[in-house]
Design a protein around this motif. Sequence first.
Motif, PDB file in Angstrom:
ATOM      1  N   THR A   9      49.344  37.501  43.093  1.00 30.39           N
ATOM      2  CA  THR A   9      48.969  36.703  44.300  1.00 30.39           C
ATOM      3  C   THR A   9      47.766  36.244  44.259  1.00 30.39           C
ATOM      4  N   TYR A  10      46.916  37.311  43.688  1.00 32.42           N
ATOM      5  CA  TYR A  10      45.037  37.156  43.584  1.00 32.42           C
ATOM      6  C   TYR A  10      44.263  37.523  44.801  1.00 32.42           C
ATOM      7  N   HIS A  14      39.742  40.063  42.175  1.00 29.19           N
ATOM      8  CA  HIS A  14      38.835  41.550  42.113  1.00 29.19           C
ATOM      9  C   HIS A  14      38.905  41.738  40.293  1.00 29.19           C
ATOM     10  N   HIS A  17      41.858  41.498  38.348  1.00 36.86           N
ATOM     11  CA  HIS A  17      43.326  40.318  38.046  1.00 36.86           C
ATOM     12  C   HIS A  17      41.579  39.624  37.395  1.00 36.86           C
ATOM     13  N   LYS A  46      55.474  40.515  51.498  1.00 30.23           N
ATOM     14  CA  LYS A  46      53.537  40.909  50.984  1.00 30.23           C
ATOM     15  C   LYS A  46      53.545  40.820  52.475  1.00 30.23           C
ATOM     16  N   GLY A  93      50.348  42.279  33.911  1.00 24.20           N
ATOM     17  CA  GLY A  93      49.938  43.735  33.972  1.00 24.20           C
ATOM     18  C   GLY A  93      51.215  45.478  33.640  1.00 24.20           C
ATOM     19  N   ASP A  95      51.754  47.405  35.299  1.00 27.36           N
ATOM     20  CA  ASP A  95      52.543  47.460  36.268  1.00 27.36           C
ATOM     21  C   ASP A  95      53.567  47.011  36.493  1.00 27.36           C
ATOM     22  N   ARG A 114      46.937  47.843  32.849  1.00 25.81           N
ATOM     23  CA  ARG A 114      46.440  46.915  34.160  1.00 25.81           C
ATOM     24  C   ARG A 114      45.060  48.089  34.475  1.00 25.81           C
ATOM     25  N   THR A 115      43.680  46.905  34.634  1.00 26.27           N
ATOM     26  CA  THR A 115      42.576  48.104  35.100  1.00 26.27           C
ATOM     27  C   THR A 115      43.050  49.039  36.442  1.00 26.27           C
ATOM     28  N   ILE A 118      41.751  49.472  41.112  1.00 26.41           N
ATOM     29  CA  ILE A 118      41.450  49.029  41.589  1.00 26.41           C
ATOM     30  C   ILE A 118      42.632  47.944  42.182  1.00 26.41           C
ATOM     31  N   SER A 119      42.538  47.712  43.136  1.00 25.31           N
ATOM     32  CA  SER A 119      43.801  46.815  43.751  1.00 25.31           C
ATOM     33  C   SER A 119      43.730  46.125  45.376  1.00 25.31           C
ATOM     34  N   SER A 120      44.479  45.057  45.354  1.00 27.33           N
ATOM     35  CA  SER A 120      44.494  44.423  45.829  1.00 27.33           C
ATOM     36  C   SER A 120      44.440  44.861  47.304  1.00 27.33           C
ATOM     37  N   THR A 121      45.772  46.055  47.276  1.00 23.54           N
ATOM     38  CA  THR A 121      46.123  46.891  48.406  1.00 23.54           C
ATOM     39  C   THR A 121      45.046  47.696  49.053  1.00 23.54           C
ATOM     40  N   ARG A 124      42.362  45.210  51.009  1.00 22.78           N
ATOM     41  CA  ARG A 124      42.846  45.388  52.267  1.00 22.78           C
ATOM     42  C   ARG A 124      42.959  46.815  52.940  1.00 22.78           C
TER      43      ARG A 124
HETATM   44  N1  CTP Z   1      46.445  43.919  38.294  1.00 25.09           N
HETATM   45  C1  CTP Z   1      45.250  44.335  36.928  1.00 25.09           C
HETATM   46  N2  CTP Z   1      44.921  45.194  37.087  1.00 25.09           N
HETATM   47  C2  CTP Z   1      45.053  45.517  37.975  1.00 25.09           C
HETATM   48  C3  CTP Z   1      45.587  45.306  39.328  1.00 25.09           C
HETATM   49  C4  CTP Z   1      46.183  43.877  38.974  1.00 25.09           C
HETATM   50  O1  CTP Z   1      45.569  44.369  35.887  1.00 25.09           O
HETATM   51  N3  CTP Z   1      43.880  46.665  39.220  1.00 25.09           N
HETATM   52  C5  CTP Z   1      47.460  42.429  37.311  1.00 25.09           C
HETATM   53  C6  CTP Z   1      48.434  43.510  37.548  1.00 25.09           C
HETATM   54  O2  CTP Z   1      48.922  43.414  36.943  1.00 25.09           O
HETATM   55  C7  CTP Z   1      49.339  41.199  38.053  1.00 25.09           C
HETATM   56  C8  CTP Z   1      48.180  40.386  38.111  1.00 25.09           C
HETATM   57  O3  CTP Z   1      46.805  40.880  37.763  1.00 25.09           O
HETATM   58  O4  CTP Z   1      49.385  40.893  36.396  1.00 25.09           O
HETATM   59  C9  CTP Z   1      48.051  39.766  39.649  1.00 25.09           C
HETATM   60  O5  CTP Z   1      48.432  40.970  40.578  1.00 25.09           O
HETATM   61  P1  CTP Z   1      48.244  40.541  42.253  1.00 25.09           P
HETATM   62  O6  CTP Z   1      49.847  41.617  42.677  1.00 25.09           O
HETATM   63  O7  CTP Z   1      47.758  39.971  42.724  1.00 25.09           O
HETATM   64  O8  CTP Z   1      47.402  41.841  41.647  1.00 25.09           O
HETATM   65  P2  CTP Z   1      47.798  43.526  42.663  1.00 25.09           P
HETATM   66  O9  CTP Z   1      45.766  43.859  42.962  1.00 25.09           O
HETATM   67  O10 CTP Z   1      48.409  44.561  42.044  1.00 25.09           O
HETATM   68  O11 CTP Z   1      47.852  43.298  44.319  1.00 25.09           O
HETATM   69  P3  CTP Z   1      48.777  44.051  44.913  1.00 25.09           P
HETATM   70  O12 CTP Z   1      47.666  45.618  45.622  1.00 25.09           O
HETATM   71  O13 CTP Z   1      48.564  43.356  46.510  1.00 25.09           O
HETATM   72  O14 CTP Z   1      49.891  44.275  44.424  1.00 25.09           O
END
Ligand code: CTP
Length: 447
Positions: A9-10, A14, A17, A46, A93, A95, A114-115, A118-121, A124
């Motif tokens: 989704t990006y 962050h 990504h 989502k 990733g 996850d 995966r890093t 940090i996450s989009s969630t 947000r």
């Molecule tokens: N990703 C990653 N490390 C993170 C967050 C995301 O490597 N900390 C990777 C995911 O595994 C995926 C790609 O980035 O391969 C896009 O993930 P996306 O779902 O857009 O990001 P999230 O931050 O995981 O979003 P959400 O919190 O909405 O699930």
Amino acid sequence: MKKVITYGTYDLLHQGHINLLRRAKELGDYLIVGVTSDSFDRRRGKLNVKNNVLERVEAVKATGFADKVIIEDYVGQKIDDIQRYGVDIFAIGSDWEGQFDYLNEYCKVVYLPRTEGISSTLLRAEADGRHRFGVVGTGRIARRFIPESRVVSGVEVTSVYHPDKADAEAFAAEFGLESSFDDYDAFLASVDAVYVASPHLTHYNYSRRALEAGRHVLCEIPFVLSADEARELYALADRNGVVLLEASKTAHCPGFMRLVTMVKSGVIGDVVDVRASLSKMVKPPIRELDAQQAGGSIMEHGPLTLMSVIKLLGVNYSAVSFRSRMQDGVDIFTKGEIEYPHATASVTTGIGVKTEGNLVVSGTLGYVYVPAPWWLTDYFEVRYEDQTRNKKYFYGYDGDGLRYEIQEFVSMIVNGRQDSFRLTRNESVVIASILEQYRRHDHVTEM
Ligand code: CTP
């Protein structure tokens, strides 16, 4: 040339990504990035994505790692893309570990680290803030609210109020809430927003007191039982700078919203008739059958059926009349006719009479048919005289569907928005006014 593909989704791009895209690019010579479309994200539940698809595509491009950006819009597209672009490696990733093994049939699948942290969630939630919600009431609908609220970012249900202390405590214990109250003022002091899910006749008072205390209010249907009360509460919300929203579930569900916009765009020509029907059989003893608690089929099901009429034909009706079958002082069945200068409408509601709960919108070019239960719209058909032009439309409707109204409520709070186009204040006041006329027994014939 080794081709790599990855998807996401990006949202609020962050470092996680960026790391992922860099690692994916390092696996080969050419990187294709699939960015989800807005509608695909909504369809898969989502609901809170902040950036639209154009912004997200731009953000991915700006990382400099993508050689090509494509849009992901349907389940199964990954297989199509891998074949279409001759992809050698699918990367994602960790996850998602194991979840894309089925793609091994088409190319090599690599799960990248995966890093952490940090996450989009998370981003947000930071952007939306945390809103402490309190639930007023412990009944059937209150119980559904808790799991639904958990999928909306920014919402944390912390408290419950019920005049019976033991009842409130049991509810808090069952759902793991921080606190329970039998003192309404103390309850209000503990939260930022309340969801009023108490018996009908108490909605006005609980909502008024919450608004006076500067709390945002999401109030179940029937919102209030007179137009004056509705107007007064909306004015009070304005004076105190807080949000007040009628929890008209169907008005917020993706399929129904789409139906309204399609009809308004003219796919069936001018709308000439709307027929909405909703029946749910109940057995005594139950609030719905209690005249002292504003029971009856029109109070139960009028808010949604009338909402559909008002959304499709507008607030300027010219006359309304009802015929009801009564039992012990409540209508177990009601047929309401709503007349417009150039259209007709009817609502049929039942709690002791079973009827097909569908919605039919007739126009000068064709009609829309939504089978029962239309109020949980996940599918409708647009039909024409020439049947080869008929089309079926499908939409997501997740869980109990309350998440859509909760999401709108939070969005109004976060953005300081007082009205919602999904159900405007004016439309809400008109629904209250029609219910008020029914309660006053204006234009009601018993049978
Ligand atoms: N990703 C990653 N490390 C993170 C967050 C995301 O490597 N900390 C990777 C995911 O595994 C995926 C790609 O980035 O391969 C896009 O993930 P996306 O779902 O857009 O990001 P999230 O931050 O995981 O979003 P959400 O919190 O909405 O699930």
